[in-house]
Design a protein around this motif. Structure first.
Motif, PDB file in Angstrom:
ATOM      1  N   GLY A   1     -31.782 102.804 -93.815  1.00  0.00           N
ATOM      2  CA  GLY A   1     -33.091 103.320 -94.210  1.00  0.00           C
ATOM      3  C   GLY A   1     -33.240 104.834 -94.092  1.00  0.00           C
ATOM      4  O   GLY A   1     -34.352 105.351 -94.197  1.00  0.00           O
ATOM      5  N   LYS A   2     -32.137 105.503 -93.880  1.00  0.00           N
ATOM      6  CA  LYS A   2     -32.198 106.961 -93.696  1.00  0.00           C
ATOM      7  C   LYS A   2     -31.397 107.679 -94.780  1.00  0.00           C
ATOM      8  O   LYS A   2     -30.654 107.068 -95.543  1.00  0.00           O
ATOM      9  CB  LYS A   2     -31.598 107.349 -92.330  1.00  0.00           C
ATOM     10  N   GLY A   3     -31.550 109.012 -94.776  1.00  0.00           N
ATOM     11  CA  GLY A   3     -30.747 109.826 -95.681  1.00  0.00           C
ATOM     12  C   GLY A   3     -29.341 110.014 -95.153  1.00  0.00           C
ATOM     13  O   GLY A   3     -28.901 109.321 -94.237  1.00  0.00           O
ATOM     14  N   LEU A   4     -28.621 110.948 -95.744  1.00  0.00           N
ATOM     15  CA  LEU A   4     -27.231 111.206 -95.369  1.00  0.00           C
ATOM     16  C   LEU A   4     -27.147 112.385 -94.415  1.00  0.00           C
ATOM     17  O   LEU A   4     -27.812 113.408 -94.624  1.00  0.00           O
ATOM     18  CB  LEU A   4     -26.403 111.528 -96.616  1.00  0.00           C
ATOM     19  N   THR A   5     -26.296 112.242 -93.413  1.00  0.00           N
ATOM     20  CA  THR A   5     -26.020 113.329 -92.486  1.00  0.00           C
ATOM     21  C   THR A   5     -24.604 113.816 -92.739  1.00  0.00           C
ATOM     22  O   THR A   5     -23.657 113.026 -92.682  1.00  0.00           O
ATOM     23  CB  THR A   5     -26.149 112.858 -91.029  1.00  0.00           C
ATOM     24  N   SER A   6     -24.458 115.101 -93.028  1.00  0.00           N
ATOM     25  CA  SER A   6     -23.132 115.659 -93.264  1.00  0.00           C
ATOM     26  C   SER A   6     -22.359 115.736 -91.953  1.00  0.00           C
ATOM     27  O   SER A   6     -22.878 116.215 -90.944  1.00  0.00           O
ATOM     28  CB  SER A   6     -23.252 117.052 -93.873  1.00  0.00           C
ATOM     29  N   LEU A   7     -21.124 115.232 -91.978  1.00  0.00           N
ATOM     30  CA  LEU A   7     -20.277 115.246 -90.786  1.00  0.00           C
ATOM     31  C   LEU A   7     -19.245 116.368 -90.852  1.00  0.00           C
ATOM     32  O   LEU A   7     -19.115 117.165 -89.918  1.00  0.00           O
ATOM     33  CB  LEU A   7     -19.566 113.899 -90.631  1.00  0.00           C
ATOM     34  N   LEU A   8     -18.493 116.386 -91.926  1.00  0.00           N
ATOM     35  CA  LEU A   8     -17.419 117.356 -92.069  1.00  0.00           C
ATOM     36  C   LEU A   8     -17.230 117.694 -93.546  1.00  0.00           C
ATOM     37  O   LEU A   8     -17.368 116.827 -94.412  1.00  0.00           O
ATOM     38  CB  LEU A   8     -16.099 116.803 -91.521  1.00  0.00           C
ATOM     39  N   LEU A   9     -16.897 118.939 -93.799  1.00  0.00           N
ATOM     40  CA  LEU A   9     -16.556 119.410 -95.138  1.00  0.00           C
ATOM     41  C   LEU A   9     -15.159 119.985 -95.079  1.00  0.00           C
ATOM     42  O   LEU A   9     -14.870 120.831 -94.221  1.00  0.00           O
ATOM     43  CB  LEU A   9     -17.537 120.487 -95.589  1.00  0.00           C
ATOM     44  N   ILE A  10     -14.273 119.510 -95.961  1.00  0.00           N
ATOM     45  CA  ILE A  10     -12.927 120.070 -96.037  1.00  0.00           C
ATOM     46  C   ILE A  10     -12.768 120.712 -97.401  1.00  0.00           C
ATOM     47  O   ILE A  10     -12.913 120.054 -98.436  1.00  0.00           O
ATOM     48  CB  ILE A  10     -11.840 118.982 -95.880  1.00  0.00           C
ATOM     49  N   GLN A  11     -12.458 122.001 -97.405  1.00  0.00           N
ATOM     50  CA  GLN A  11     -12.191 122.687 -98.665  1.00  0.00           C
ATOM     51  C   GLN A  11     -10.807 122.270 -99.164  1.00  0.00           C
ATOM     52  O   GLN A  11      -9.952 121.831 -98.402  1.00  0.00           O
ATOM     53  CB  GLN A  11     -12.264 124.196 -98.473  1.00  0.00           C
ATOM     54  N   SER A  12     -10.585 122.461-100.451  1.00  0.00           N
ATOM     55  CA  SER A  12      -9.333 121.999-101.062  1.00  0.00           C
ATOM     56  C   SER A  12      -8.105 122.687-100.470  1.00  0.00           C
ATOM     57  O   SER A  12      -7.003 122.136-100.507  1.00  0.00           O
ATOM     58  CB  SER A  12      -9.371 122.229-102.574  1.00  0.00           C
ATOM     59  N   SER A  13      -8.300 123.882 -99.918  1.00  0.00           N
ATOM     60  CA  SER A  13      -7.179 124.629 -99.343  1.00  0.00           C
ATOM     61  C   SER A  13      -6.882 124.236 -97.902  1.00  0.00           C
ATOM     62  O   SER A  13      -5.915 124.710 -97.309  1.00  0.00           O
ATOM     63  CB  SER A  13      -7.466 126.130 -99.400  1.00  0.00           C
ATOM     64  N   GLN A  14      -7.732 123.386 -97.327  1.00  0.00           N
ATOM     65  CA  GLN A  14      -7.590 123.006 -95.923  1.00  0.00           C
ATOM     66  C   GLN A  14      -6.910 121.645 -95.796  1.00  0.00           C
ATOM     67  O   GLN A  14      -6.959 120.819 -96.704  1.00  0.00           O
ATOM     68  CB  GLN A  14      -8.965 122.977 -95.242  1.00  0.00           C
ATOM     69  N   ARG A  15      -6.306 121.428 -94.595  1.00  0.00           N
ATOM     70  CA  ARG A  15      -5.647 120.150 -94.334  1.00  0.00           C
ATOM     71  C   ARG A  15      -6.494 119.264 -93.440  1.00  0.00           C
ATOM     72  O   ARG A  15      -6.381 118.050 -93.492  1.00  0.00           O
ATOM     73  CB  ARG A  15      -4.305 120.406 -93.653  1.00  0.00           C
ATOM     74  N   GLU A  16      -7.302 119.892 -92.565  1.00  0.00           N
ATOM     75  CA  GLU A  16      -8.138 119.091 -91.685  1.00  0.00           C
ATOM     76  C   GLU A  16      -9.295 119.911 -91.128  1.00  0.00           C
ATOM     77  O   GLU A  16      -9.284 121.148 -91.156  1.00  0.00           O
ATOM     78  CB  GLU A  16      -7.323 118.501 -90.533  1.00  0.00           C
ATOM     79  N   GLN A  17     -10.288 119.173 -90.643  1.00  0.00           N
ATOM     80  CA  GLN A  17     -11.437 119.769 -89.979  1.00  0.00           C
ATOM     81  C   GLN A  17     -11.790 118.874 -88.794  1.00  0.00           C
ATOM     82  O   GLN A  17     -11.651 117.649 -88.874  1.00  0.00           O
ATOM     83  CB  GLN A  17     -12.646 119.849 -90.920  1.00  0.00           C
ATOM     84  N   THR A  18     -12.268 119.500 -87.727  1.00  0.00           N
ATOM     85  CA  THR A  18     -12.612 118.753 -86.518  1.00  0.00           C
ATOM     86  C   THR A  18     -14.017 119.113 -86.073  1.00  0.00           C
ATOM     87  O   THR A  18     -14.428 120.280 -86.159  1.00  0.00           O
ATOM     88  CB  THR A  18     -11.611 119.070 -85.390  1.00  0.00           C
ATOM     89  N   SER A  19     -14.736 118.096 -85.604  1.00  0.00           N
ATOM     90  CA  SER A  19     -16.040 118.320 -85.001  1.00  0.00           C
ATOM     91  C   SER A  19     -16.221 117.286 -83.905  1.00  0.00           C
ATOM     92  O   SER A  19     -16.405 116.095 -84.180  1.00  0.00           O
ATOM     93  CB  SER A  19     -17.151 118.187 -86.047  1.00  0.00           C
TER      94      SER A  19
END
Lengths: 111, 114
Positions: free
Chosen positions: A41-59
């Motif tokens: 019943g809720k909207g979306l919460t962004s967790l992580l964004l990975i750009q095309s040039s990146q291999r990984e992201q951590t949060s």
């Protein structure tokens, strides 16, 4: 035409377990890939964004990887907690604008 | 708050009526997007604004759907002569500029057409 697939559709794990959610896409010419969580019943919460040039992201306990050439991304959740229960959505941006979403993985973490 | 806001949060209407859904993006965000999520289905893109112009309207399902954006801020999605298949959650997102930036979503408007 870009298509995004998420496996599994649903996952139930005991609290404390590490887990991996999978996302695959058919067109590797992407600008970026974004992982979201959606609570009922809720909207979306962004967790992580990975750009095309990146291999990984951590949060925090989350780590997302991207292998553009094979058209795959994974979201790793360490030491899962009941509060992590939600639907996780993967979305790719390959035209510099709209996001193309997968169908989501519904995660349930049992205490 | 500083997030994307949408109004109303819920809208119930009768088939054939027109409805307007509003989105207030994050201040300073030049790109604005509308998506739709029907029950049990994935999110579908509807339309994308860069500033006040709409370079991509490819997701609008029919000519009953239209959207506008004024002052590089608020956007309104209008559905004319609503049908039951229009029932869905309508989500708005904004991002800092065109293309490759992170999109932030509002809480959505749940539309029910009786």
């Amino acid at each position: 035409k870009q298509e995004v697939t998420q496996i599994p559709a649903a996952l139930s794990v005991p609290e404390g377990e590490n887990l991996v959610l999978n996302c695959s896409f058919t067109d590797s010419a992407i600008y970026n890939l974004q992982w979201f969580r959606q609570d009922p019943g809720k909207g979306l919460t962004s967790l992580l964004l990975i750009q095309s040039s990146q291999r990984e992201q951590t949060s925090g306990r989350l780590n997302a990887s991207l292998d553009k050439s094979s058209g795959r991304s994974t979201l790793y959740i360490a030491a899962s907690q009941p509060g992590d229960s939600a639907t996780y959505l993967c979305a790719v941006n390959n035209q510099g604008g709209k996001l193309i979403f997968g169908q989501g993985t519904e995660l349930s973490v049992k205490p | 708050g500083a997030g994307v806001s949408q109004s109303p949060s819920n809208k119930v209407t009768e088939k054939g009526k027109d409805v307007e859904l509003r989105c207030d993006p994050i201040s300073g965000h030049t790109a604005l997007y509308w998506y739709r999520q029907r029950l049990g289905q994935g999110l579908e893109f509807l339309i994308y604004f860069q500033g006040n112009s709409a370079p991509d309207k490819s997701g609008l399902p029919s000519d009953r759907f239209s959207a506008e954006r004024t002052g590089e801020s608020v956007s309104t999605l209008t559905i004319q002569r609503t049908q039951q298949e229009d029932s869905a959650v309508y989500l708005c997102a904004s991002s800092g500029s065109r293309g490759a930036n992170e999109q932030f979503f509002g809480p959505g408007t749940r539309l029910t057409v009786l």
